[in-house]
Design an enzyme around this catalytic site. Sequence first.
Site, mmCIF file in Angstrom:
data_model
loop_
_atom_site.group_PDB
_atom_site.id
_atom_site.type_symbol
_atom_site.label_atom_id
_atom_site.label_comp_id
_atom_site.label_asym_id
_atom_site.label_seq_id
_atom_site.Cartn_x
_atom_site.Cartn_y
_atom_site.Cartn_z
ATOM 1 N N LYS A 15 0.843 -0.814 0.022
ATOM 2 C CA LYS A 15 -0.026 -0.295 0.125
ATOM 3 C C LYS A 15 0.854 1.284 0.312
ATOM 4 O O LYS A 15 0.488 2.185 -0.587
ATOM 5 C CB LYS A 15 -0.968 0.395 1.061
ATOM 6 C CG LYS A 15 -2.173 -1.018 0.286
ATOM 7 C CD LYS A 15 -2.906 -1.345 2.075
ATOM 8 C CE LYS A 15 -3.466 -2.585 2.171
ATOM 9 N NZ LYS A 15 -4.368 -3.065 3.556
ATOM 10 N N GLN A 52 -4.448 -1.595 9.734
ATOM 11 C CA GLN A 52 -4.051 -2.975 9.173
ATOM 12 C C GLN A 52 -4.819 -4.012 9.921
ATOM 13 O O GLN A 52 -4.253 -3.384 11.165
ATOM 14 C CB GLN A 52 -3.225 -3.108 9.043
ATOM 15 C CG GLN A 52 -3.053 -4.329 8.317
ATOM 16 C CD GLN A 52 -3.525 -4.647 6.227
ATOM 17 O OE1 GLN A 52 -2.860 -3.862 5.912
ATOM 18 N NE2 GLN A 52 -4.234 -5.771 6.310
ATOM 19 N N ASP A 61 -10.770 3.182 3.765
ATOM 20 C CA ASP A 61 -10.610 2.052 4.142
ATOM 21 C C ASP A 61 -12.959 1.991 4.206
ATOM 22 O O ASP A 61 -13.195 0.338 3.652
ATOM 23 C CB ASP A 61 -10.884 0.657 5.270
ATOM 24 C CG ASP A 61 -10.063 0.088 4.579
ATOM 25 O OD1 ASP A 61 -9.904 -0.707 3.723
ATOM 26 O OD2 ASP A 61 -8.782 -0.608 5.999
#
Length: 296
Positions: free
Chosen positions: A54, A98, A121
Site C-alpha cells: 500500500k 491494518q 477503508d
Amino acid sequence: MTAEILDGKQIAAAIRAELAQEIADFVQKTGVTPGLATVLVGDNPASVSYVTAKGRTCQELGMQSFQHTLPASLSEQELLELVDRLNRDRQVHGILVQLPLPKHIQESRVLYAMDPNKDVDGFHPVNVGRLLIGEEIFPPCTPAGIQELILRSGTPTDGAEVVVVGRSNIVGKPIAVMLMQKKRGANATVTVCHTRTRNLAEHTRRADILIVAAGAPKAVTAEMVKPGAVVIDVGVNRIGTTESGKPKLAGDVDFDGVRAVAGKITPVPGGVGPMTITMLMRNTLRAARLQVEGRS
Ligand code: NAP
C-alpha cells in the site's frame, strides 16, 4: 467453452495510470499532495506485505505515505492516541489501520475513533451507512474493486442475477448492497448465500454474475455454475508453499473446472487482489479532495 480471463492486474494498471494523472492535476491545482497514513500493529507476515504494498503504490502514484509500524504489545489507549493525532494531521488525508489487530485491542473502538472523512477503508459506521443509502464517499476497497472489474469487463449488471457467496462486513454484505443500488454499474437482483443456505448450488446456478468470498478452497465447482456466467473469485487461501518457499495461493473457486463452463473468470492471484489496493488509492485521492476542496 473456455472462459475469458478477467485480468485484474491489467485493469488495475489502467486505473492506476488514470489515478496518477488525476493526482498530478490535483497537486498542481491545490499545491497539496494527498497523504495516506498506514498503521500496522505487530508483525503478521501477510499484514506486513499488504501494508508495504500500500505504501509503495501510494508513492508510485505520486502520493505521500506515512507508515506507522508498532509493536504487538501496543496498548489500545496508545493506538487511540495515534489515531487521534492522525485525525488532526493536515498532511494525512486517509488513515488505514491494518486488520486484524492483536486480541487485546478492540477493533471497533479503533475504527469508531477514526475521522469518517479520513476512513479510506470505508469501515466506519458512518461510511457503512452512507453506502447503504447509496451516498458513499469511500466504498470499501475489495467490493469497489469487484464492481470496477465487472464494469470495465463490459459485463452488464442491469437486471442481472447476481449471487454472492459470503456475508462478511468487508466483502459479502457491501458488494451485495452496492450491486443492488439504483445506479449505473448496479441495478442487479442480488442473492446472498452463506453456510446456512439450503442447497447452495441451486442458487449459484442461477447467477449471471457469481461472486465468491467464502474463504474456502473449491467452495464453488463447475456443476454449480451456469454456462457463460461471469465468476469473480475473491478468496485467497494458502494451500502450501512453492518451490521458492513462497505461499502457494488458491481462490474459493475450482479454477480449472469452472473455467470450462464460465464465460469470464478472475484468477487468484491476479484478479481481485490488485484491484483492492487500487481502490484504496482512489479513496485516498477522494479523501484529499474532500478535505482540501470540500467535495470528493
Ligand atoms: P469471512 O469473514 O470468513 O466470511 C466468509 C463468508 O463465507 C461467511 O459469511 C461464511 O458464512 C461464508 N462461507 C464460508 N464457507 C462457505 C461455504 N462453503 N458455502 C457458503 N458460504 C460459505 O471472509 P471474508 O473476510 O469475507 O473473506 C473471504 C475470502 O476473501 C477470504 O479468502 C479472504 O482472504 C479473501 N479476501 C480477499 C481480498 C482481496 O483483496 N483479494 C480482500 C478481502 C478478503 P457464515 O457467515 O455462515 O459463516
